[in-house]
Design an enzyme around this catalytic site. Structure first.
Site, short mmCIF file in Angstrom:
data_model
loop_
_atom_site.label_atom_id
_atom_site.label_comp_id
_atom_site.label_asym_id
_atom_site.label_seq_id
_atom_site.Cartn_x
_atom_site.Cartn_y
_atom_site.Cartn_z
N HIS A 1 3.44 65.23 30.44
CA HIS A 1 4.68 65.03 31.11
C HIS A 1 5.35 63.91 30.47
O HIS A 1 5.73 63.15 30.38
CB HIS A 1 3.84 64.89 32.57
N LYS B 1 5.65 59.79 35.67
CA LYS B 1 4.49 60.79 35.92
C LYS B 1 3.17 59.88 35.84
O LYS B 1 2.84 59.27 35.37
CB LYS B 1 3.73 61.70 35.30
#
Ligand code: NAD
Length: 215
Positions: A128, A132
């Site tokens: 990600h 995140k």
């Protein structure tokens, strides 16, 4: 539909507003870490914020008694107990991943799980964007829970990646890889929109995203 967003200024909040306004819905309530604005009572609230915001989300739903679509990740068992309590009063749709592709991947994982025995290694990798906070991702945990054993998880936080999940099944002679990649936040906001439109017709209760997709 008149709707509200908790986590309004965030990456997901902004993407949700864009898609919902394109679909003709009206934003009447917005909440961030340090601000709250309401112009009319919302018919549904969409929460894509952070775990730290969760106690406030519970309070907002208790006060307003409106349906909740929640995609915030990092929620634990206590948080789910609170969602169950809210669901006695209003409909709640929760998913750690509102993309349609991930929900198809879930079905495929359940199928493969029926064929592989303990001789097969199974590992999950996820990548990600650098912002995140939770690790492993809520989706990786959700996919891991579909398997009947504890498995190794690998997380990378790189650049602007929207979300990539890969599940590898390997014996000594072969490897089977199932992989999903979201290449825009629309992968998630479409599912949130589908859920927000469906929730208006639901009775109080706790609903998963596949239950909404399969109806
Ligand atoms: P972000 O950091 O860009 O935004 C977070 C938002 O939460 C901001 O608007 C911030 O003001 C708000 N917030 C933070 N603390 C708060 C508090 N105490 N009270 C109220 N609001 C608070 O994050 P993002 O990238 O938009 O992601 C938001 C959430 O959505 C994360 O939990 C992420 O993991 C999750 N997510 C879920 C899915 C899914 O399909 N379920 C998909 C993508 C992201």
């Amino acid at each position: 539909m008149k709707y509200g967003i908790i986590g309004y200024s965030g990456r997901m909040g902004q993407a949700i507003e864009k898609l919902f306004s394109k679909a003709g819905h009206k934003l009447v309530y917005q909440k961030d870490e340090n601000s709250e604005k309401e112009t009319e009572k919302p018919e549904v609230i969409i929460d894509f914020s952070l775990k730290e915001a969760f106690p406030k989300t519970v309070r907002v739903i208790e006060e307003k008694k409106v349906p909740l679509v929640i995609g915030t990740t990092g929620l634990d068992e206590d948080d789910f107990a609170k969602l169950d309590k809210l669901a006695e009063e209003v409909p709640v749709i929760q998913s750690f991943n509102f993309s349609i592709g991930i929900n198809i991947l879930s079905e495929l994982i359940k199928k493969v799980n029926q064929y592989v025995d303990q001789d097969w290694d199974i590992e999950i990798s996820e990548t990600h964007h650098r912002f995140k906070k939770d690790k492993p991702s809520g989706t990786a945990i959700m996919l891991g829970n579909l398997l009947d054993r504890d498995i190794e998880m690998h997380s990378k936080r790189l650049g602007s990646e929207f979300g990539e999940h890969e599940v590898d099944f390997a014996s000594t002679g072969e490897v089977l890889t199932l992989k999903h990649r979201a290449y825009s936040r629309e992968a998630f906001t479409r599912g949130a929109l589908l859920s927000a439109e469906a929730i208006l017709d639901l009775k109080p209760g706790f609903y998963s995203f596949p239950e909404i997709l399969n109806n």
